[in-house]
Design a protein around this motif. Structure first.
Motif, PDB file in Angstrom:
ATOM      1  N   LEU A 139       0.822  -1.207   0.000  1.00 54.38           N
ATOM      2  CA  LEU A 139       0.000   0.000   0.000  1.00 54.38           C
ATOM      3  C   LEU A 139       0.858   1.260   0.000  1.00 54.38           C
ATOM      4  CD1 LEU A 139      -2.947   1.016   0.164  1.00 54.38           C
ATOM      5  CD2 LEU A 139      -2.715   0.960   2.640  1.00 54.38           C
ATOM      6  N   GLY A 140       1.926   1.270   0.774  1.00 60.81           N
ATOM      7  CA  GLY A 140       2.817   2.427   0.827  1.00 60.81           C
ATOM      8  C   GLY A 140       3.465   2.730  -0.510  1.00 60.81           C
ATOM      9  N   THR A 141       3.750   1.690  -1.279  1.00 58.44           N
ATOM     10  CA  THR A 141       4.342   1.881  -2.606  1.00 58.44           C
ATOM     11  C   THR A 141       3.349   2.581  -3.526  1.00 58.44           C
ATOM     12  OG1 THR A 141       5.712  -0.080  -2.323  1.00 58.44           O
ATOM     13  CG2 THR A 141       5.383   0.697  -4.584  1.00 58.44           C
ATOM     14  N   VAL A 142       2.075   2.210  -3.417  1.00 58.79           N
ATOM     15  CA  VAL A 142       1.039   2.865  -4.227  1.00 58.79           C
ATOM     16  C   VAL A 142       0.988   4.354  -3.890  1.00 58.79           C
ATOM     17  CG1 VAL A 142      -1.458   3.053  -4.622  1.00 58.79           C
ATOM     18  CG2 VAL A 142      -0.365   0.804  -4.560  1.00 58.79           C
ATOM     19  N   MET A 143       0.979   4.662  -2.606  1.00 58.64           N
ATOM     20  CA  MET A 143       0.896   6.062  -2.199  1.00 58.64           C
ATOM     21  C   MET A 143       2.132   6.839  -2.649  1.00 58.64           C
ATOM     22  SD  MET A 143      -1.069   5.863   1.489  1.00 58.64           S
ATOM     23  CE  MET A 143       0.153   4.888   2.296  1.00 58.64           C
ATOM     24  N   SER A 144       3.298   6.227  -2.535  1.00 58.27           N
ATOM     25  CA  SER A 144       4.537   6.884  -2.955  1.00 58.27           C
ATOM     26  C   SER A 144       4.545   7.123  -4.464  1.00 58.27           C
ATOM     27  CB  SER A 144       5.718   6.015  -2.541  1.00 58.27           C
ATOM     28  OG  SER A 144       6.916   6.543  -3.030  1.00 58.27           O
ATOM     29  N   ARG A 145       4.186   6.081  -5.224  1.00 59.09           N
ATOM     30  CA  ARG A 145       4.153   6.223  -6.683  1.00 59.09           C
ATOM     31  C   ARG A 145       3.137   7.276  -7.108  1.00 59.09           C
ATOM     32  NH1 ARG A 145       4.283   0.008  -9.015  1.00 59.09           N
ATOM     33  NH2 ARG A 145       6.372  -0.472  -8.285  1.00 59.09           N
ATOM     34  N   LEU A 146       2.001   7.294  -6.444  1.00 59.77           N
ATOM     35  CA  LEU A 146       0.965   8.276  -6.786  1.00 59.77           C
ATOM     36  C   LEU A 146       1.457   9.693  -6.517  1.00 59.77           C
ATOM     37  CD1 LEU A 146      -1.908   8.822  -7.763  1.00 59.77           C
ATOM     38  CD2 LEU A 146      -2.653   8.581  -5.395  1.00 59.77           C
ATOM     39  N   SER A 147       2.112   9.896  -5.399  1.00 56.93           N
ATOM     40  CA  SER A 147       2.642  11.213  -5.076  1.00 56.93           C
ATOM     41  C   SER A 147       3.661  11.670  -6.122  1.00 56.93           C
ATOM     42  CB  SER A 147       3.291  11.184  -3.691  1.00 56.93           C
ATOM     43  OG  SER A 147       3.916  12.411  -3.410  1.00 56.93           O
ATOM     44  N   ARG A 148       4.579  10.765  -6.465  1.00 58.43           N
ATOM     45  CA  ARG A 148       5.587  11.108  -7.475  1.00 58.43           C
ATOM     46  C   ARG A 148       4.957  11.306  -8.851  1.00 58.43           C
ATOM     47  NH1 ARG A 148       9.007   6.440  -7.206  1.00 58.43           N
ATOM     48  NH2 ARG A 148       7.900   5.744  -5.392  1.00 58.43           N
ATOM     49  N   ALA A 149       3.950  10.514  -9.158  1.00 56.72           N
ATOM     50  CA  ALA A 149       3.281  10.634 -10.460  1.00 56.72           C
ATOM     51  C   ALA A 149       2.554  11.973 -10.568  1.00 56.72           C
ATOM     52  CB  ALA A 149       2.291   9.485 -10.648  1.00 56.72           C
ATOM     53  N   ARG A 150       1.868  12.371  -9.514  1.00 56.08           N
ATOM     54  CA  ARG A 150       1.157  13.658  -9.528  1.00 56.08           C
ATOM     55  C   ARG A 150       2.138  14.815  -9.690  1.00 56.08           C
ATOM     56  NH1 ARG A 150      -3.106  12.223  -4.711  1.00 56.08           N
ATOM     57  NH2 ARG A 150      -4.761  11.422  -6.069  1.00 56.08           N
ATOM     58  N   GLU A 151       3.247  14.749  -8.987  1.00 55.02           N
ATOM     59  CA  GLU A 151       4.247  15.812  -9.075  1.00 55.02           C
ATOM     60  C   GLU A 151       4.850  15.877 -10.473  1.00 55.02           C
ATOM     61  OE1 GLU A 151       6.596  19.023  -8.287  1.00 55.02           O
ATOM     62  OE2 GLU A 151       4.883  18.242  -7.166  1.00 55.02           O
ATOM     63  N   HIS A 152       5.183  14.725 -11.033  1.00 56.38           N
ATOM     64  CA  HIS A 152       5.760  14.703 -12.372  1.00 56.38           C
ATOM     65  C   HIS A 152       4.742  15.185 -13.403  1.00 56.38           C
ATOM     66  CE1 HIS A 152       8.011  12.335 -15.712  1.00 56.38           C
ATOM     67  NE2 HIS A 152       8.386  13.585 -15.670  1.00 56.38           N
ATOM     68  N   LEU A 153       3.487  14.781 -13.241  1.00 57.49           N
ATOM     69  CA  LEU A 153       2.425  15.224 -14.149  1.00 57.49           C
ATOM     70  C   LEU A 153       2.270  16.743 -14.076  1.00 57.49           C
ATOM     71  CD1 LEU A 153       0.188  14.326 -16.114  1.00 57.49           C
ATOM     72  CD2 LEU A 153      -1.322  14.135 -14.140  1.00 57.49           C
ATOM     73  N   ARG A 154       2.285  17.274 -12.861  1.00 53.39           N
ATOM     74  CA  ARG A 154       2.186  18.730 -12.688  1.00 53.39           C
ATOM     75  C   ARG A 154       3.335  19.435 -13.396  1.00 53.39           C
ATOM     76  NH1 ARG A 154       4.421  22.377  -9.982  1.00 53.39           N
ATOM     77  NH2 ARG A 154       5.626  21.012  -8.647  1.00 53.39           N
ATOM     78  N   GLN A 155       4.554  18.907 -13.247  1.00 53.18           N
ATOM     79  CA  GLN A 155       5.717  19.509 -13.901  1.00 53.18           C
ATOM     80  C   GLN A 155       5.593  19.448 -15.425  1.00 53.18           C
ATOM     81  OE1 GLN A 155       9.036  17.341 -12.317  1.00 53.18           O
ATOM     82  NE2 GLN A 155       8.998  18.423 -10.349  1.00 53.18           N
TER      83      GLN A 155
END
Length: 169
Positions: A139-155
């Motif tokens: 579950l923690g990996t999902v949350m971490s990947r989602l956080s990084r994905a959102r940040e990269h998408l925003r960039q």
């Protein structure tokens, strides 16, 4: 509702997820067809206490990954850089369509791991727990990947001049 009826109701979300994975509508349809065939054959393995969509996504993703391993390469037919003049899309005239195009292009710029997590959580509105089961990660990996994905998408969207996304805390 019987299994076949439930399976038929899940086809549109399966197509969206397959399209996000493959980046190609024809390959996505083939992937969905393989998934439905496998689900029909292996339907006895489905646990009705769990969401059917999550099980189908896991089946679809496993078929996709097996195909990548078998082929030893990505399923992208042509990269954007390989397009010749006149082959690219005509820019849309409506602002909304431009925004959708920007988000789609930015999603395509994410890694496969980030793209699948962001699609499952944000577009398909799946729980973190279901996504963790589909991807076979903690579950923690999902949350971490989602956080990084959102940040990269925003960039990526900011680089394209799209300022529609904002950080909410």
């Amino acid at each position: 509702m019987d299994f076949r009826t439930q399976l038929a109701a899940e086809l549109p979300p399966l197509r969206r997820f397959a399209r996000a994975l493959t980046g190609d509508p024809a390959l996505a349809d083939d992937l969905v067809q393989d998934c439905v065939e496998r689900a029909m054959v292996k339907g006895h393995l489905y646990d009705p206490s769990r969401p059917l969509r999550a099980w189908l996504y896991a089946v679809l993703r496993n078929i996709y990954i097996s195909g990548l391993r078998r082929n030893g390469r990505s399923t992208i037919v042509k990269a954007v850089d390989d397009l010749v003049d006149g082959e690219d899309a005509v820019p849309p005239e409506q602002e909304h369509r431009m925004s959708v195009g920007s988000v789609t292009a930015a999603l395509d710029g994410l890694s496969a791991q980030h793209r699948e997590v962001i699609v499952l959580v944000t577009l398909e509105e799946m729980s973190y727990r279901d996504v963790a089961e589909i991807l076979s990660v903690p579950l923690g990996t999902v949350m971490s990947r989602l956080s990084r994905a959102r940040e990269h998408l925003r960039q990526l969207l900011e680089e394209r001049g799209h300022t529609g996304l904002r950080r909410v805390k």
